[in-house]
Design an enzyme around this catalytic site. Sequence first.
Site, PDB file in Angstrom:
ATOM      1  N   TYR A 144       0.650  -1.202  -0.035  1.00 42.48           N
ATOM      2  CA  TYR A 144      -0.239   0.269  -0.006  1.00 42.48           C
ATOM      3  C   TYR A 144       0.897   1.526  -0.153  1.00 42.48           C
ATOM      4  O   TYR A 144       1.826   1.206   0.531  1.00 42.48           O
ATOM      5  CB  TYR A 144      -0.959  -0.488   1.541  1.00 42.48           C
ATOM      6  CG  TYR A 144      -1.500   1.176   1.269  1.00 42.48           C
ATOM      7  CD1 TYR A 144      -2.643   1.358   0.890  1.00 42.48           C
ATOM      8  CD2 TYR A 144      -1.837   1.812   2.295  1.00 42.48           C
ATOM      9  CE1 TYR A 144      -3.731   2.356   0.453  1.00 42.48           C
ATOM     10  CE2 TYR A 144      -2.571   2.798   2.071  1.00 42.48           C
ATOM     11  CZ  TYR A 144      -3.638   3.334   1.237  1.00 42.48           C
ATOM     12  OH  TYR A 144      -4.722   4.501   1.645  1.00 42.48           O
ATOM     13  N   ASP A 239       9.503   2.988   0.109  1.00 41.56           N
ATOM     14  CA  ASP A 239       8.232   3.552   0.424  1.00 41.56           C
ATOM     15  C   ASP A 239       8.390   3.067   2.226  1.00 41.56           C
ATOM     16  O   ASP A 239       7.764   2.027   2.591  1.00 41.56           O
ATOM     17  CB  ASP A 239       6.789   3.381   0.219  1.00 41.56           C
ATOM     18  CG  ASP A 239       4.639   3.589   0.913  1.00 41.56           C
ATOM     19  OD1 ASP A 239       5.943   4.681   2.340  1.00 41.56           O
ATOM     20  OD2 ASP A 239       4.098   3.477   1.011  1.00 41.56           O
ATOM     21  N   LYS A 267       3.624   8.699   8.946  1.00 39.57           N
ATOM     22  CA  LYS A 267       3.614   8.046  10.108  1.00 39.57           C
ATOM     23  C   LYS A 267       4.296   8.414  11.680  1.00 39.57           C
ATOM     24  O   LYS A 267       4.343   9.803  11.804  1.00 39.57           O
ATOM     25  CB  LYS A 267       3.717   5.971  10.406  1.00 39.57           C
ATOM     26  CG  LYS A 267       2.272   6.335   9.347  1.00 39.57           C
ATOM     27  CD  LYS A 267       2.271   4.490   8.874  1.00 39.57           C
ATOM     28  CE  LYS A 267       0.795   4.499   8.860  1.00 39.57           C
ATOM     29  NZ  LYS A 267       0.732   3.815   7.000  1.00 39.57           N
TER      30      LYS A 267
HETATM   31  C1  LIG Z   1       0.107   4.235   6.066  1.00 40.95           C
HETATM   32  C2  LIG Z   1       0.830   4.212   4.206  1.00 40.95           C
HETATM   33  C3  LIG Z   1       1.258   4.590   3.558  1.00 40.95           C
HETATM   34  C4  LIG Z   1      -0.310   5.668   3.455  1.00 40.95           C
HETATM   35  O1  LIG Z   1       0.019   6.704   4.541  1.00 40.95           O
HETATM   36  P1  LIG Z   1      -1.066   7.797   4.917  1.00 40.95           P
HETATM   37  O2  LIG Z   1      -0.851   9.164   5.903  1.00 40.95           O
HETATM   38  O3  LIG Z   1      -1.940   7.331   5.047  1.00 40.95           O
HETATM   39  O4  LIG Z   1      -2.313   8.884   3.402  1.00 40.95           O
HETATM   40  C5  LIG Z   1       1.713   4.433   2.657  1.00 40.95           C
HETATM   41  N1  LIG Z   1       2.793   3.727   2.490  1.00 40.95           N
HETATM   42  C6  LIG Z   1       2.582   2.951   3.796  1.00 40.95           C
HETATM   43  C7  LIG Z   1       3.572   1.819   4.035  1.00 40.95           C
HETATM   44  C8  LIG Z   1       1.740   2.796   4.704  1.00 40.95           C
HETATM   45  O5  LIG Z   1       1.887   2.648   5.618  1.00 40.95           O
END
Ligand SMILES: *Cc1c(COP(=O)(O)O)cnc(C)c1O
Length: 427
Positions: A144, A239, A267
């Site tokens: 994601y 990511d 995060k």
């Molecule tokens: C949470 C998450 C996102 C998205 O971040 P948001 O602040 O919810 O838009 C993207 N990549 C990874 C790996 C994530 O865990």
Amino acid sequence: MLYQRSSALFKDAQEYIPGGVNSPVRAFKSVGGTPIFIQKAEGAYIYDEDGRAYVDYINSWGPMIIGHTDPRVLNATVEQMKNGFSFGTPTELETEIAKLITSVVPNIDMVRMVNSGTEACMSAIRLARGYTNRDKIIKFEGCYHGHSDSFLIKAGSGAATFGNPNSPGVTQGTAKDTLLAEYNNLEDVKTLFEQNKDEIAAIIVEPIAGNMGCIVPQEGFLEGLRQICNENGALLIFDEVMTGFRQAMGGTQERLNINADIVTFGKVIGGGFPVGAFAARREIMSHLAPLGPVYQAGTLSGNPIAMRAGFTTLNIINNDRALFNRIDQVTETLDIEIAKIFEEKGIPAHINRLGSMMSVFFTEQTEINNFTAVTKCNHERFNKFFHHLLTNEVYIAPSGYETWFISDAIKDAEINKTLDAVKSFEA
Ligand SMILES: *Cc1c(COP(=O)(O)O)cnc(C)c1O
């Protein structure tokens, strides 16, 4: 009734907010039942509207790594607020946090702050495309990278939980530029590069996956991606929205000793406030507006309150690097003890863990290395397990496609409370 007030609040919320929530997984749709409405949080605990206190293994999906409502972050942020909430101008604080981030994260010289992980990843691929003059990207099934159009193709947790991996509203035109590979499968990636010669701008990957449950990269997988990118003139995007400032101060790049070309954050970087960031070496970042032609902007980007919360949190971690070891140890204890309990009970389970991320899968499979393996697990049993823990005031993510996030506030008392709850689970 345990969740009386939460039930009433959820009913009301559904009238005015789609599904009663502002982010789908919060609705408990995959596990069933009523989401608990939270009133406050402190340390290792969140408190619901019915007055129950839960040991929190979600921690706002990762950000609250030092525990909730840390007084140092609270005070710094309140003091910052007295100077104003938002200016839409540069501030000294933005340079301070950028200096800190570039000094602790390997292989980056410059960083651009945004407001979410979604924004960070969306901007990172635009930058990669602008830099390479190529259109296509490779992502992995079950990973994601936020909800921007290019990424909503087999996107893990949220999408997987609801069984609509390809969201309506994403055009064919956009989807065709996103190529899919299986996680931990280098052959898949090589084939895509052969089929799309000189067309692939970047590979984007969760270097330790957490959005299909915790999936650990197999030996050689990330190294292989690095090599394939080098050979084909493509960029490797890590990511690290989930893993950054969690797996190590320098994220997965440091922990597993592999260099990425562009790194995205979210995060932990905001300490609980809406912050994301993307970073790379100077040569790549120089393509970004106003230095270069790749456009990216934000009214509230670098917001002083959010920056103060993030900067304070990152400094606390940076000045206490033993924290990483502590949260890893707690996670290891949970892993070992929970596995023992299930073995004694004869409940087939498999636990994946790396650092302070872990997932419990109910399955006879001995390896869970990709999305397909996760879909084959017993999610009905997971849902029962989730509700059993919730009843016993232990709060894990409401889906078998998610990760536990351990915070530094979780100590022996919380571990014991958790293990007691697991012991009384009847499959
Ligand atoms: C949470 C998450 C996102 C998205 O971040 P948001 O602040 O919810 O838009 C993207 N990549 C990874 C790996 C994530 O865990």
